[in-house]
Scaffold this motif. Structure first.
Motif: not given
Length: 254
Positions: A243-244, A170, A100, A93, A236-237, A96-97, A239-240
């Motif tokens: 990031a958003f 995060q 993204w 995660c 993961c969701l 992933l950040q 983290t996304i």
């Protein structure tokens, strides 16, 4: 014959930390000219340290006084990981950040995530080998369990807990980037310890897909869809989502 409990486990985990430190130093000296291989090995070594130590820590959850001993060890080893694994993410995660947000290339991000899951498997195999020797009291019978499920609530509640914890963690990591490193490691360790205390009895409070697989691979084999939803997709969701919020909403608000 098995020897003492807590002391032998601490000695084992200290040995893992020292060995990983030597491997990281050797990689820096010998592989600077091969950046991809260097990145893969350093991330693999670092994630191996976290997964191996956490596997051992799971055996010490019932050490008296409960839960003070387990929480103290969680905090202490999280600080130790933060001090010794500088520059490594050790969490898909966390990789992933920046992917993204465009801060890490897809190739490098994929390489690090692969290294993290390879390390998760290697740490599980290594720890199970050590436990099979039954040289320490906590290791007696450690392999007799099958799926020692950390999920002690409904699937939907577990999904929400891991999603929430991933968001909190995060966001805290991003906010702590401006904090002095010698204080940052303690703040992150304190947060992880608090989350473990708050949700450990519900989901294990893992919010790290690679670590979750290393700790509970048998459960993924038995209930793959359920466990992948809670321990892979939810973090993961989260983290996304972070990031958003960080890249799209915070700049507009500020």
């Amino acid at each position: 014959m098995a020897v003492g409990g807590l002391g032998s486990s601490l000695l084992l985990m200290s040995g893992v930390v020292v060995t990983v430190g030597l491997c990281r130093r050797l990689a820096r000296r010998r592989l600077r000219s091969s950046p991809l291989l260097f990145a893969f090995l350093v991330e693999m070594f670092s994630t191996f340290q976290i997964c191996a130590c956490t596997n051992e820590l799971t055996l010490l959850g019932n050490v008296e006084p409960k839960p003070h001993t387990a929480l103290t060890l969680t905090y202490g080893f999280t600080v130790l990981h933060g001090l010794t694994l500088v520059g490594s993410v050790c969490n898909p995660c966390g990789t992933l950040q920046p992917m993204w947000g465009g801060g890490t290339s897809l190739r490098m991000g994929g390489l690090k995530i692969a290294a993290q899951f390879v390390a998760a498997v290697l740490a599980r195999v290594f720890m199970h080998f050590v436990w099979s020797l039954e040289m320490a009291e906590p290791h007696l019978g450690a392999l007799s369990q099958g799926c020692s499920s950390p999920m002690q609530t409904t699937e939907m509640q577990a999904f929400c807990v891991e999603l929430l914890f991933s968001v909190v963690f995060q966001l805290a990591v991003l906010r702590a980037e401006s904090v002095n490193p010698k204080y940052r490691v303690h703040l992150i360790a304190l947060l992880i310890t608090m989350l473990a205390y708050a949700g450990g009895n519900l989901t294990g409070a893992i919010f790290n897909p690679a670590l979750a697989f290393s700790l509970h691979a048998d459960c993924f084999y038995d209930k793959f869809l359920s466990y992948s939803l809670v321990y892979w997709i939810a973090p993961c969701l989260g983290t996304i989502l972070v990031a958003f919020i960080w890249d799209e909403i915070f700049p507009q608000v500020s």
